[in-house]
Design a protein around this motif. Structure first.
Motif, PDB file in Angstrom:
ATOM      1  N   SER A  40      31.628  35.767  42.974  1.00 14.71           N
ATOM      2  CA  SER A  40      32.835  36.476  43.375  1.00 14.71           C
ATOM      3  C   SER A  40      34.047  35.773  42.815  1.00 14.71           C
ATOM      4  O   SER A  40      34.077  34.572  42.618  1.00 14.71           O
ATOM      5  CB  SER A  40      32.921  36.514  44.904  1.00 14.71           C
ATOM      6  N   ALA A  42      36.379  35.097  44.413  1.00 15.37           N
ATOM      7  CA  ALA A  42      36.949  34.275  45.477  1.00 15.37           C
ATOM      8  C   ALA A  42      36.603  32.805  45.338  1.00 15.37           C
ATOM      9  O   ALA A  42      37.050  31.994  46.121  1.00 15.37           O
ATOM     10  CB  ALA A  42      36.443  34.779  46.830  1.00 15.37           C
ATOM     11  N   THR A  47      43.558  32.976  40.283  1.00 14.74           N
ATOM     12  CA  THR A  47      42.789  34.101  39.775  1.00 14.74           C
ATOM     13  C   THR A  47      43.028  34.271  38.283  1.00 14.74           C
ATOM     14  O   THR A  47      44.153  34.259  37.823  1.00 14.74           O
ATOM     15  CB  THR A  47      43.191  35.387  40.510  1.00 14.74           C
ATOM     16  N   ASN A  99      34.487  43.088  48.265  1.00 10.14           N
ATOM     17  CA  ASN A  99      35.933  43.294  48.369  1.00 10.14           C
ATOM     18  C   ASN A  99      36.300  44.591  49.077  1.00 10.14           C
ATOM     19  O   ASN A  99      37.440  44.762  49.512  1.00 10.14           O
ATOM     20  CB  ASN A  99      36.576  43.236  46.991  1.00 10.14           C
ATOM     21  N   GLY A 649      46.260  34.695  43.318  1.00 12.22           N
ATOM     22  CA  GLY A 649      45.318  34.815  44.422  1.00 12.22           C
ATOM     23  C   GLY A 649      45.521  36.061  45.255  1.00 12.22           C
ATOM     24  O   GLY A 649      44.659  36.411  46.058  1.00 12.22           O
ATOM     25  N   ARG A 683      43.991  41.392  49.434  1.00  9.67           N
ATOM     26  CA  ARG A 683      43.043  40.277  49.392  1.00  9.67           C
ATOM     27  C   ARG A 683      43.809  39.051  48.932  1.00  9.67           C
ATOM     28  O   ARG A 683      44.571  39.108  47.960  1.00  9.67           O
ATOM     29  CB  ARG A 683      41.898  40.597  48.415  1.00  9.67           C
ATOM     30  N   TYR A 684      43.612  37.934  49.634  1.00  8.92           N
ATOM     31  CA  TYR A 684      44.292  36.700  49.236  1.00  8.92           C
ATOM     32  C   TYR A 684      43.265  35.575  49.166  1.00  8.92           C
ATOM     33  O   TYR A 684      42.534  35.315  50.122  1.00  8.92           O
ATOM     34  CB  TYR A 684      45.402  36.336  50.220  1.00  8.92           C
ATOM     35  N   GLN A 685      43.211  34.936  48.009  1.00  7.11           N
ATOM     36  CA  GLN A 685      42.273  33.847  47.772  1.00  7.11           C
ATOM     37  C   GLN A 685      43.027  32.527  47.739  1.00  7.11           C
ATOM     38  O   GLN A 685      44.079  32.412  47.103  1.00  7.11           O
ATOM     39  CB  GLN A 685      41.551  34.069  46.446  1.00  7.11           C
ATOM     40  N   THR A 694      38.774  33.391  51.364  1.00  5.62           N
ATOM     41  CA  THR A 694      39.343  34.684  51.021  1.00  5.62           C
ATOM     42  C   THR A 694      39.639  35.457  52.299  1.00  5.62           C
ATOM     43  O   THR A 694      38.758  35.596  53.158  1.00  5.62           O
ATOM     44  CB  THR A 694      38.388  35.510  50.134  1.00  5.62           C
ATOM     45  N   ARG A 696      40.829  39.150  53.683  1.00  2.00           N
ATOM     46  CA  ARG A 696      40.920  40.545  53.278  1.00  2.00           C
ATOM     47  C   ARG A 696      41.404  41.398  54.449  1.00  2.00           C
ATOM     48  O   ARG A 696      41.035  41.153  55.595  1.00  2.00           O
ATOM     49  CB  ARG A 696      39.556  41.065  52.801  1.00  2.00           C
ATOM     50  N   THR A 724      37.730  37.105  57.129  1.00  2.00           N
ATOM     51  CA  THR A 724      37.908  35.813  56.468  1.00  2.00           C
ATOM     52  C   THR A 724      36.553  35.345  55.970  1.00  2.00           C
ATOM     53  O   THR A 724      35.566  35.375  56.712  1.00  2.00           O
ATOM     54  CB  THR A 724      38.492  34.775  57.434  1.00  2.00           C
TER      55      THR A 724
END
Length: 728
Positions: A40, A42, A47, A99, A649, A683-685, A694, A696, A724
């Protein structure tokens, strides 16, 4: 309480695996990357987005825009890329599934532009769809048929989902003519993977999922993949609660470079408390969607349905030499279906009032099992490569089979009236008191079906530009009432003018198992319930093209399917009769696009236009020219995802699911209006120390649109899903 499942020993193993792997995960060392083939986005920051050129293989990652060039064996055929496969297929990768926060198939189905979902999994653990206008509820696992009711669908142990549109008789044996959905089982990862996801599914519903994988030996030849999931809590529909426990263990091995072996075992318990009541209405009595609430079940919360499913699979592939390979797949599943008062049917007596009835309700101590189901499926293929002059051949000889059995008790409870109510002030009666009943002996083999296919195919390459797939299948269908065989051919001709463009024309015939009259239809007992009809032969012609362009895969197809018609004759609503009469001809066009539009923008979308018509109708000539029930004539879906350059991210997404109108009755008088649903997501990584994390969030049905998802139930309300994920 639900009745006991058939004896098995996997549950104890699954619990042991769960706790052992949980301890392994907690004791793991530094963070390790997942298998690069399934990794992934993530797992690393910042990114990195890449535009995939035509000569690079896309593997379905977020960096690929979720474009997947690979497709598993399409029945007998293997080794072709998705672009060079002459069928309409959409592939949803592991990254995409993750995702989408897809804890069920619903999230995947809502973004597929060639698919109309008519029943969500939360309604009765049986996600139901239309493909090219034909209803489908069963599914396939690794290319062979899974649970006969479709109750065994699990996302946690699925690497990708492949949706095939159109006839598949030669490819997978007798099956639904509209297409099929194939769930591909995960494999072990080359590097240690420990992944834990905690989710809120809306209201008080919560979900936990652990995915653990790695190799047992230093050479990486023997591996494992274990998945554990738990769901519980009140859903976004008041009075409804879903409990789900799922355990899966996958073991694979590559003892030699030319041999791959895999075995898996899965157990799932699925309980729906307070399932949505079904509305039975006519054009004169159907209520407005705006008069109904989409966040209540309109049925008693003490009703429930329980499903227990066990699934075991085995797969082997041996590349004997460069010119010969052998492969085999086997699946065995068992299931138990219990019910206490479900389904509940609300028969509309006017647009604002209804009579409520209860089904399958028994006194305490009486077995409440609806059925025990047993399914065995398998396939064996041999592939042989050789040349005849300048022409290359890959001949495949194979055998496919499916054996379904269902046991039921001799007697079942009759429907119980619960009284009248109003949609403005719905009543929720207490649990009734009923007398015990004798359900008689268990009818072993109440329903038995066997399907067998001998297939012979030749994948022919004439040149860099021209190729063909030619095959024939000898198909046999057996049941208690018939034994029918037929020879069904297939032919596909492909022309590839450039490496990025493939065009094709395909013809296929398919033998389909005849329908079985249900016990009831819209809450009324069916006159000929249990009657099994003879098999049907269907034909399809398809012309299509696939184009790889700047990181996008564009696919389009024109098709026509001619199939026998089966439906419920309700000219006398108090005496519905299931009949097999006439033809239904579906013509249409499909288009899909998936991949990268720009470095930061990905798109999955497309449209379908259908012209489905009833023809050659003798039972009721007035049906000639009508549209089959619950078939939308058009749909458009799109999901865009944007990786924000200024915030490494962070990715934002937006989706549109637009569906045309359809009809709830055969005469096309009860019209269900079309609708458009909008979803938003982010989505934040990031990294917590050295651990990738990650977060979402998705908001489904942002505008809280009220709409008929099918003839008897409204679509889900606005729902916020937050999760999470940690990989370590």
């Amino acid at each position: 309480m639900p009745s006991s499942a058939p004896a098995f020993n996997f549950r104890a193993l699954a619990h042991g695996v769960r706790y052992a792997l949980a301890g392994m995960a907690l004791g793991a060392g530094p963070a390790m990357a997942a298998d690069p083939a399934a990794e992934s986005s993530a797992t690393s920051l910042p990114t990195v987005t890449v535009t995939v050129s035509g000569d690079q293989e896309a593997k379905g990652t977020a960096a690929d825009g979720y474009r997947e060039d690979r497709v598993s064996n399409v029945g007998p055929w293997q080794g072709r890329t998705l672009q060079d496969t002459p069928y309409s297929i959409t592939v949803f990768s592991e990254d995409f599934i993750e995702n989408l926060q897809a804890s069920s198939a619903d999230q995947v189905y809502r973004v597929n532009p060639t698919l109309q979902q008519t029943r969500s999994q939360y309604e009765n653990n049986q996600p139901t769809i239309n493909l090219r206008g034909f209803t489908l509820w069963g599914s396939y696992r690794d290319g062979v048929r899974d649970d006969q009711y479709g109750h065994g669908t699990t996302m946690e142990d699925t690497e990708r989902i492949e949706v095939l549109n159109g006839l598949s008789g030669f490819l997978y044996g007798p099956s639904n003519v509209g297409g099929l959905v194939n769930y591909v089982t995960k494999r072990s990862t080359d590097e240690r993977l420990n992944s834990i996801t905690a989710s809120s599914l809306g209201n008080k519903a919560w979900y936990l999922h652990g995915d653990f994988s790695g190799k047992f030996d230093a050479d990486g030849r023997f591996g494992y993949r274990a998945n554990v999931a738990k769901q519980d809590g009140d859903t976004s529909i008041r009075g409804q609660r879903i409990e789900r426990d799922m355990y899966s263990l996958i073991l694979d091995a590559k003892p030699r470079n030319d041999l791959y072996l895999q075995a898996s075992a899965m157990n799932m318990d699925y309980d729906i408390h307070g399932a949505q009541a079904r509305f039975a209405a006519t054009a004169a009595t159907r209520p407005s969607v705006h008069a109904l609430r989409n966040d209540i079940s309109y049925g008693p919360s003490w009703t429930y349905r329980h499903y227990n499913t066990d699934r075991y699979t085995a797969h082997a592939k041996w590349d004997v030499n460069e010119a010969m390979s052998l492969r085999a797949t086997y699946l065995y599943s068992t299931g138990v279906r219990d019910s206490e008062g479900a389904p509940v049917t609300n028969t509309m007596t006017s647009p604002t009032t209804y009579d409520q009835t209860l089904s399958y309700f028994y006194a305490p101590g009486v077995v409440n099992t609806l059925s025990y189901v047993y399914d065995r499926s398998g396939s064996v293929y041999g592939d042989f490569k050789f040349d005849t002059g300048a022409v290359s051949h890959k001949v495949t000889l194979g055998y496919q089979y499916t054996h379904n059995r269902q046991d039921r008790w001799t007697a079942s409870a009759r429907a119980i009236p619960l009284g009248s109510s109003s949609i403005d002030n719905p009543q929720y009666p207490d649990r009734p008191v009923v007398a015990p009943m004798d359900r008689g002996a268990k009818n072993v083999g109440w329903s038995v079906g066997r399907r067998k296919s001998l297939v012979l195919g030749d994948d022919i390459t004439f040149s860099d530009h021209w190729s063909a797939l030619v095959g024939v299948a000898y198909v046999t269908l057996l049941s208690k009432t018939y034994d029918k065989s037929a020879l069904t051919p297939t032919l596909s001709l492909l022309f590839k003018p450039t490496p990025d463009l493939t065009t094709y024309v395909s013809y296929m015939e398919s033998l389909e198992q005849g329908g079985t009259a249900a016990d009831e239809y819209q809450g009324v007992e069916v006159v000929n319930k249990g009657q099994v009809f003879d098999p049907l032969t269907s034909k399809q012609i398809e012309v299509g093209a696939k184009y790889s362009w700047n990181g996008m895969l564009l696919s389009g197809a024109l098709f026509q399917i001619d199939k026998g018609l089966q439906y419920y004759d309700v000219r006398d609503p108090s005496r519905p009769v299931y009949v097999q009469d006439g033809r239904q001809v579906h013509k249409g066009v499909e288009f899909t696009a998936i991949g990268k539009i720009t470095r930061d923008l990905s798109l999955m979308g497309g449209f379908t236009f259908l012209d489905p018509k009833v023809k050659q109708q003798r039972q009721n000539p007035l049906l000639e020219g009508k549209r089959p029930t619950q078939v939308a004539d058009k749909m458009f879906k799109a999901r865009a995802e944007y990786a924000v350059p200024a915030a490494p991210g962070l990715s934002l997404s937006a989706s549109l699911n637009a569906m045309g109108a359809n009809y709830a009755d055969n005469m096309n008088t009860d019209r269900l209006a079309g609708y458009a649903i909008y979803d938003l997501g982010m989505r934040y990584q990031m990294k917590v120390g050295q651990t990738p994390m990650t977060v979402r969030m998705d908001v489904y049905n942002v505008t809280d649109k009220h709409y008929w998802a099918n003839s008897s139930a409204l679509g889900a309300p606005r729902t916020v899903v937050l999760s999470t994920n940690l990989k370590f």
